[in-house]
Scaffold this active site. Structure first.
Site, PDB file in Angstrom:
ATOM      1  N   ASP A  54       0.882  -1.164   0.000  1.00  9.68           N
ATOM      2  CA  ASP A  54       0.000   0.000   0.000  1.00  9.68           C
ATOM      3  C   ASP A  54       0.919   1.213   0.000  1.00  9.68           C
ATOM      4  O   ASP A  54       1.631   1.463   0.980  1.00  9.68           O
ATOM      5  CB  ASP A  54      -0.884  -0.005   1.245  1.00  9.68           C
ATOM      6  CG  ASP A  54      -1.837   1.189   1.300  1.00  9.68           C
ATOM      7  OD1 ASP A  54      -1.709   2.110   0.463  1.00  9.68           O
ATOM      8  OD2 ASP A  54      -2.695   1.211   2.195  1.00  9.68           O
ATOM      9  N   ASN A  81       3.950   3.942 -10.429  1.00  7.70           N
ATOM     10  CA  ASN A  81       2.728   4.056 -11.224  1.00  7.70           C
ATOM     11  C   ASN A  81       1.470   4.206 -10.378  1.00  7.70           C
ATOM     12  O   ASN A  81       0.488   4.811 -10.822  1.00  7.70           O
ATOM     13  CB  ASN A  81       2.594   2.817 -12.121  1.00  7.70           C
ATOM     14  CG  ASN A  81       1.227   2.739 -12.779  1.00  7.70           C
ATOM     15  OD1 ASN A  81       0.889   3.530 -13.662  1.00  7.70           O
ATOM     16  ND2 ASN A  81       0.414   1.783 -12.338  1.00  7.70           N
ATOM     17  N   LYS A 114      12.343   7.457  -1.775  1.00  5.01           N
ATOM     18  CA  LYS A 114      13.376   7.598  -0.744  1.00  5.01           C
ATOM     19  C   LYS A 114      13.905   6.243  -0.290  1.00  5.01           C
ATOM     20  O   LYS A 114      15.105   6.082  -0.040  1.00  5.01           O
ATOM     21  CB  LYS A 114      12.813   8.361   0.460  1.00  5.01           C
ATOM     22  CG  LYS A 114      12.918   9.866   0.365  1.00  5.01           C
ATOM     23  CD  LYS A 114      12.252  10.548   1.554  1.00  5.01           C
ATOM     24  CE  LYS A 114      12.767  10.046   2.899  1.00  5.01           C
ATOM     25  NZ  LYS A 114      14.197  10.364   3.138  1.00  5.01           N
ATOM     26  N   SER A 132       3.397  11.103 -14.126  1.00  7.21           N
ATOM     27  CA  SER A 132       2.761  12.410 -13.936  1.00  7.21           C
ATOM     28  C   SER A 132       1.490  12.434 -14.785  1.00  7.21           C
ATOM     29  O   SER A 132       0.769  11.438 -14.846  1.00  7.21           O
ATOM     30  CB  SER A 132       3.734  13.530 -14.307  1.00  7.21           C
ATOM     31  OG  SER A 132       3.181  14.798 -14.078  1.00  7.21           O
ATOM     32  N   TYR A 146      -6.119  16.992  -8.649  1.00  6.21           N
ATOM     33  CA  TYR A 146      -5.336  15.928  -9.291  1.00  6.21           C
ATOM     34  C   TYR A 146      -4.180  16.527 -10.089  1.00  6.21           C
ATOM     35  O   TYR A 146      -3.029  16.067  -9.977  1.00  6.21           O
ATOM     36  CB  TYR A 146      -6.248  15.128 -10.210  1.00  6.21           C
ATOM     37  CG  TYR A 146      -5.552  14.096 -11.058  1.00  6.21           C
ATOM     38  CD1 TYR A 146      -5.182  12.857 -10.530  1.00  6.21           C
ATOM     39  CD2 TYR A 146      -5.274  14.347 -12.401  1.00  6.21           C
ATOM     40  CE1 TYR A 146      -4.551  11.913 -11.310  1.00  6.21           C
ATOM     41  CE2 TYR A 146      -4.638  13.400 -13.194  1.00  6.21           C
ATOM     42  CZ  TYR A 146      -4.280  12.180 -12.647  1.00  6.21           C
ATOM     43  OH  TYR A 146      -3.644  11.236 -13.419  1.00  6.21           O
ATOM     44  N   LYS A 150      -0.041  15.994  -9.683  1.00  2.00           N
ATOM     45  CA  LYS A 150       0.826  15.512 -10.753  1.00  2.00           C
ATOM     46  C   LYS A 150       1.889  16.559 -11.134  1.00  2.00           C
ATOM     47  O   LYS A 150       2.978  16.199 -11.592  1.00  2.00           O
ATOM     48  CB  LYS A 150      -0.019  15.134 -11.971  1.00  2.00           C
ATOM     49  CG  LYS A 150      -0.877  13.885 -11.747  1.00  2.00           C
ATOM     50  CD  LYS A 150      -0.021  12.672 -11.393  1.00  2.00           C
ATOM     51  CE  LYS A 150      -0.828  11.389 -11.367  1.00  2.00           C
ATOM     52  NZ  LYS A 150       0.011  10.199 -11.078  1.00  2.00           N
TER      53      LYS A 150
END
Length: 287
Positions: A54, A81, A114, A132, A146, A150
């Protein structure tokens, strides 16, 4: 030795098509899903290992990165993704929805990235591809939250591309236009939308085509990972995804914005109709 890619959000759309494309090209793939019921989704592909993740669980990322690297002895690429789509007027969005949009599309993506950066830095190689959206290049109405998430992904990718250059690591962003994926069937829609917005929403979304196959963007993701162009960040895909930057170059940013705004508010010019058509490449236009 076969290379290995980690791809998040692989139950459908760009993610699923990317898993199958990389696997067909001989890559080992670590694919992630959120639900245990989806763990068998790639069982027909012997070089794919499917793991639970998750992306909103930031505390799980370090352990996941180590688990993913252990599956095939290393990681060569990460494709971020996983994401979701909030739609509706900003006025009608709850702050919880806005925070959730950024948690998944931005903070979850950053946290997972990270977790993999030490691995890539130490091996002095690797590619990170973040998904993006063409809406990051110009905010669309009724998807402003949204688009903002992005746009954050795009800026993050550009900054990190330079930051990791000394270590031979490339960070890239793919900007899809409209695509026929299940993300649009899983819309988190703003509630209690005032009637005043209905005509504008119908007009704007009526301008949108059905989009192209997610396989088109899967190919762009594969290209971004494999083309060796460490300095290139932006990859545009889909008819409108390709059209927007091209038309901006033709018109210049200010003129383009004027044309887009007029079209979105119901007054498209003949020039706009010539340059951007549903489902087609823009015509070359002498200015």
């Amino acid at each position: 030795m076969n290379r290995t890619v980690v791809i998040t959000g692989t139950t459908s759309g760009f993610g699923r098509d990317s898993v199958r494309l990389f696997a067909s090209q001989g890559w080992n793939v670590v694919a992630t899903v959120r639900k245990e019921t989806d763990l068998a989704i790639h069982d027909d592909l012997p070089n794919v290992k499917t793991l639970l993740l998750d992306v909103n669980d930031e505390g799980a990322d370090t352990a996941f990165a180590e688990q993913a690297a252990a599956r095939f002895g290393g990681i060569d690429a990460l494709v971020n993704n996983a994401g979701y789509y909030h739609m509706g007027p900003v006025e009608a969005a709850s702050m919880e929805q806005i925070h959730d949009q950024f948690q998944t599309n931005v903070f979850g993506l950053m946290a997972l990235t990270k977790a993999f950066l030490p691995h890539f830095r130490e091996q002095r190689s690797g590619v990170i591809v973040n998904i993006s959206s063409i809406s990051a290049d110009q905010g669309y109405p009724y998807t402003a939250v949204y688009a903002a998430s992005k746009a954050a992904v795009a800026a993050f990718s550009e900054g990190l591309n330079v930051e990791m250059a000394d270590f031979g690591v490339s960070v890239k962003a793919v900007f899809p236009g409209a695509h026929a994926t299940r993300i649009f069937t899983k819309i988190d829609q703003a509630g209690d939308i005032p009637e005043d917005y209905q005509s504008g929403m119908q007009r704007f979304f009526g301008m949108q085509g059905t989009g192209s196959s997610p396989a088109v963007t899967a190919k762009a993701i594969y290209q971004a990972v494999t083309d060796g162009r460490i300095e290139q960040v932006r990859y545009y895909t889909g008819p409108d995804g390709v059209a927007v930057p091209r038309v901006k170059r033709l018109l210049g940013a200010d003129w383009y914005w004027e044309e887009f705004r007029n079209a979105a508010t119901g007054n498209p010019s003949d020039l706009w109709k010539s340059l951007v058509t549903q489902g087609k490449e823009p015509v070359e236009f002498a200015l």
